[in-house]
Scaffold this motif. Structure first.
Motif, PDB file in Angstrom:
ATOM      1  N   LEU A  12      58.640  42.512 -10.786  1.00  0.00           N
ATOM      2  CA  LEU A  12      59.953  42.224 -10.224  1.00  0.00           C
ATOM      3  C   LEU A  12      60.144  40.708 -10.207  1.00  0.00           C
ATOM      4  O   LEU A  12      59.388  39.990  -9.557  1.00  0.00           O
ATOM      5  CB  LEU A  12      60.050  42.776  -8.803  1.00  0.00           C
ATOM      6  N   LEU A  13      61.138  40.236 -10.940  1.00  0.00           N
ATOM      7  CA  LEU A  13      61.419  38.799 -11.019  1.00  0.00           C
ATOM      8  C   LEU A  13      62.382  38.414  -9.905  1.00  0.00           C
ATOM      9  O   LEU A  13      63.564  38.731  -9.955  1.00  0.00           O
ATOM     10  CB  LEU A  13      62.012  38.460 -12.394  1.00  0.00           C
ATOM     11  N   ALA A  14      61.854  37.720  -8.898  1.00  0.00           N
ATOM     12  CA  ALA A  14      62.655  37.334  -7.737  1.00  0.00           C
ATOM     13  C   ALA A  14      62.447  35.857  -7.399  1.00  0.00           C
ATOM     14  O   ALA A  14      62.548  35.461  -6.240  1.00  0.00           O
ATOM     15  CB  ALA A  14      62.295  38.205  -6.541  1.00  0.00           C
ATOM     16  N   GLY A  15      62.164  35.053  -8.413  1.00  0.00           N
ATOM     17  CA  GLY A  15      61.796  33.663  -8.156  1.00  0.00           C
ATOM     18  C   GLY A  15      62.888  32.645  -8.383  1.00  0.00           C
ATOM     19  O   GLY A  15      62.622  31.439  -8.357  1.00  0.00           O
ATOM     20  N   GLY A  16      64.135  33.093  -8.610  1.00  0.00           N
ATOM     21  CA  GLY A  16      65.207  32.151  -8.931  1.00  0.00           C
ATOM     22  C   GLY A  16      65.800  31.447  -7.724  1.00  0.00           C
ATOM     23  O   GLY A  16      65.522  31.790  -6.576  1.00  0.00           O
ATOM     24  N   ALA A  50      51.063  49.756 -11.356  1.00  0.00           N
ATOM     25  CA  ALA A  50      50.902  48.733 -10.320  1.00  0.00           C
ATOM     26  C   ALA A  50      52.178  47.907 -10.298  1.00  0.00           C
ATOM     27  O   ALA A  50      52.988  47.961 -11.236  1.00  0.00           O
ATOM     28  CB  ALA A  50      49.695  47.853 -10.615  1.00  0.00           C
ATOM     29  N   LEU A  51      52.358  47.127  -9.224  1.00  0.00           N
ATOM     30  CA  LEU A  51      53.556  46.298  -9.107  1.00  0.00           C
ATOM     31  C   LEU A  51      53.190  44.883  -8.668  1.00  0.00           C
ATOM     32  O   LEU A  51      52.330  44.687  -7.807  1.00  0.00           O
ATOM     33  CB  LEU A  51      54.527  46.892  -8.087  1.00  0.00           C
ATOM     34  N   VAL A  52      53.892  43.916  -9.272  1.00  0.00           N
ATOM     35  CA  VAL A  52      53.775  42.514  -8.885  1.00  0.00           C
ATOM     36  C   VAL A  52      55.181  41.990  -8.627  1.00  0.00           C
ATOM     37  O   VAL A  52      56.111  42.298  -9.376  1.00  0.00           O
ATOM     38  CB  VAL A  52      53.096  41.673  -9.995  1.00  0.00           C
ATOM     39  N   ILE A  53      55.342  41.206  -7.561  1.00  0.00           N
ATOM     40  CA  ILE A  53      56.625  40.572  -7.257  1.00  0.00           C
ATOM     41  C   ILE A  53      56.465  39.067  -7.452  1.00  0.00           C
ATOM     42  O   ILE A  53      55.610  38.439  -6.809  1.00  0.00           O
ATOM     43  CB  ILE A  53      57.076  40.865  -5.814  1.00  0.00           C
ATOM     44  N   SER A  54      57.257  38.497  -8.338  1.00  0.00           N
ATOM     45  CA  SER A  54      57.270  37.051  -8.534  1.00  0.00           C
ATOM     46  C   SER A  54      58.350  36.467  -7.634  1.00  0.00           C
ATOM     47  O   SER A  54      59.535  36.672  -7.865  1.00  0.00           O
ATOM     48  CB  SER A  54      57.567  36.719 -10.004  1.00  0.00           C
ATOM     49  N   GLY A  91      53.514  36.938 -13.848  1.00  0.00           N
ATOM     50  CA  GLY A  91      53.231  38.362 -13.918  1.00  0.00           C
ATOM     51  C   GLY A  91      52.166  38.708 -14.942  1.00  0.00           C
ATOM     52  O   GLY A  91      51.298  39.553 -14.700  1.00  0.00           O
ATOM     53  N   LEU A  92      52.216  38.054 -16.096  1.00  0.00           N
ATOM     54  CA  LEU A  92      51.216  38.309 -17.138  1.00  0.00           C
ATOM     55  C   LEU A  92      49.824  37.938 -16.646  1.00  0.00           C
ATOM     56  O   LEU A  92      48.839  38.625 -16.945  1.00  0.00           O
ATOM     57  CB  LEU A  92      51.555  37.516 -18.402  1.00  0.00           C
ATOM     58  N   HIS A  93      49.728  36.839 -15.889  1.00  0.00           N
ATOM     59  CA  HIS A  93      48.431  36.424 -15.358  1.00  0.00           C
ATOM     60  C   HIS A  93      47.961  37.331 -14.227  1.00  0.00           C
ATOM     61  O   HIS A  93      46.761  37.566 -14.071  1.00  0.00           O
ATOM     62  CB  HIS A  93      48.517  34.977 -14.857  1.00  0.00           C
ATOM     63  N   ALA A  94      48.893  37.835 -13.427  1.00  0.00           N
ATOM     64  CA  ALA A  94      48.526  38.638 -12.261  1.00  0.00           C
ATOM     65  C   ALA A  94      48.192  40.082 -12.617  1.00  0.00           C
ATOM     66  O   ALA A  94      47.481  40.760 -11.870  1.00  0.00           O
ATOM     67  CB  ALA A  94      49.656  38.612 -11.236  1.00  0.00           C
ATOM     68  N   SER A 102      58.978  43.984 -17.088  1.00  0.00           N
ATOM     69  CA  SER A 102      59.703  43.080 -16.197  1.00  0.00           C
ATOM     70  C   SER A 102      61.138  43.538 -15.974  1.00  0.00           C
ATOM     71  O   SER A 102      61.766  44.124 -16.854  1.00  0.00           O
ATOM     72  CB  SER A 102      59.703  41.657 -16.765  1.00  0.00           C
ATOM     73  N   ALA A 103      61.636  43.231 -14.771  1.00  0.00           N
ATOM     74  CA  ALA A 103      63.026  43.517 -14.419  1.00  0.00           C
ATOM     75  C   ALA A 103      63.454  42.522 -13.346  1.00  0.00           C
ATOM     76  O   ALA A 103      62.651  42.171 -12.477  1.00  0.00           O
ATOM     77  CB  ALA A 103      63.193  44.941 -13.921  1.00  0.00           C
ATOM     78  N   PRO A 104      64.715  42.072 -13.371  1.00  0.00           N
ATOM     79  CA  PRO A 104      65.191  41.140 -12.355  1.00  0.00           C
ATOM     80  C   PRO A 104      65.484  41.854 -11.036  1.00  0.00           C
ATOM     81  O   PRO A 104      65.755  43.049 -11.009  1.00  0.00           O
ATOM     82  CB  PRO A 104      66.474  40.568 -12.975  1.00  0.00           C
ATOM     83  N   CYS A 105      65.462  41.077  -9.956  1.00  0.00           N
ATOM     84  CA  CYS A 105      65.612  41.656  -8.622  1.00  0.00           C
ATOM     85  C   CYS A 105      67.050  42.019  -8.281  1.00  0.00           C
ATOM     86  O   CYS A 105      67.304  42.624  -7.235  1.00  0.00           O
ATOM     87  CB  CYS A 105      65.089  40.677  -7.575  1.00  0.00           C
ATOM     88  N   ASP A 106      68.010  41.658  -9.157  1.00  0.00           N
ATOM     89  CA  ASP A 106      69.427  41.873  -8.832  1.00  0.00           C
ATOM     90  C   ASP A 106      70.072  42.931  -9.711  1.00  0.00           C
ATOM     91  O   ASP A 106      71.274  42.941  -9.903  1.00  0.00           O
ATOM     92  CB  ASP A 106      70.209  40.562  -8.935  1.00  0.00           C
ATOM     93  N   SER A 107      69.256  43.843 -10.233  1.00  0.00           N
ATOM     94  CA  SER A 107      69.770  44.924 -11.083  1.00  0.00           C
ATOM     95  C   SER A 107      69.319  46.264 -10.516  1.00  0.00           C
ATOM     96  O   SER A 107      68.321  46.836 -10.953  1.00  0.00           O
ATOM     97  CB  SER A 107      69.280  44.749 -12.522  1.00  0.00           C
TER      98      SER A 107
END
Length: 204
Positions: A12-16, A50-54, A91-94, A102-107
């Motif tokens: 989940l891409l939430a780093g903007g 598994a899930l990772v939140i950036s 995310g790739l490292h984690a 990957s998916a953005p947090c606003d969709s």
């Protein structure tokens, strides 16, 4: 071999910065009683092992949202909100799997067959990256590059790309074998960019 759920970590891409929302943290804005990020996590979780939140702000809030799904929260190694590729690298490292979705947090309406269709295309085409395009009623095609399935083995190349000062997602994808998968439901990839858009959706 086609990646299956246990081979894929959801990201989940939430780093903007949320500049078009006046600096608000997009993923924490409410839609129908839940933060946007929660809507996305609920759709990602059944498709991934598994899930990772950036996230670069409010890690406690994201940890609480991710807790029911066993998600890990990580911040970008690169300072200054350098864009979605930095979150992707995080995310790739984690990830402890061979693939990241990957998916953005606003969709909040991403499709429940996103992983399945991207995995099939990646495997069938011998690709490194599978991403999304949509076609509207007029035949116009739009690319949605932050919805993507990627091999985690691309991390070193992405790191070098960012260290060189590059930031464009499409430019990095062009360095690799990338396949675009056509989805017909544009709304599934709609991202909410402003507080006004969010308010309008609240009334739906």
């Amino acid at each position: 071999m086609k990646p299956t759920r246990e081979h894929i970590t959801g990201l989940l891409l939430a780093g903007g910065r949320g500049m078009r929302m006046g600096g608000a943290d997009k993923g924490l804005q409410m839609l129908h009683g839940e933060p946007l990020a929660a809507h996305v996590l609920k759709r990602l979780a059944p498709q991934t092992g598994a899930l990772v939140i950036s996230a670069n702000r409010h890690p406690e809030a994201y940890s609480a949202l991710g807790a029911p799904f066993g998600a890990t929260v990580v911040a970008d190694a690169l300072a200054g909100f350098p864009g979605p590729l930095a979150g992707l690298l995080t995310g790739l490292h984690a990830a402890g799997t061979a693939y990241v979705l990957s998916a953005p947090c606003d969709s909040p309406w991403l499709p429940d067959d996103l992983a399945e269709r991207l995995a099939h295309a990646l495997d069938s085409n011998g690709a490194d990256i599978a991403t999304v395009t949509t076609t509207d009623a007029h035949g116009q095609t739009s690319l949605h590059p932050v919805f993507a399935l990627l091999r985690t083995s691309l991390a070193d190349d992405l790191s070098a790309f960012l260290e060189a000062g590059e930031r464009k997602v499409r430019a990095w994808y062009a360095r690799h074998r990338t396949v675009e998968v056509v989805f017909t439901d544009e709304r599934a990839f709609y991202n909410i960019n402003s507080l006004q858009e969010l308010a309008d959706l609240q009334r739906d």
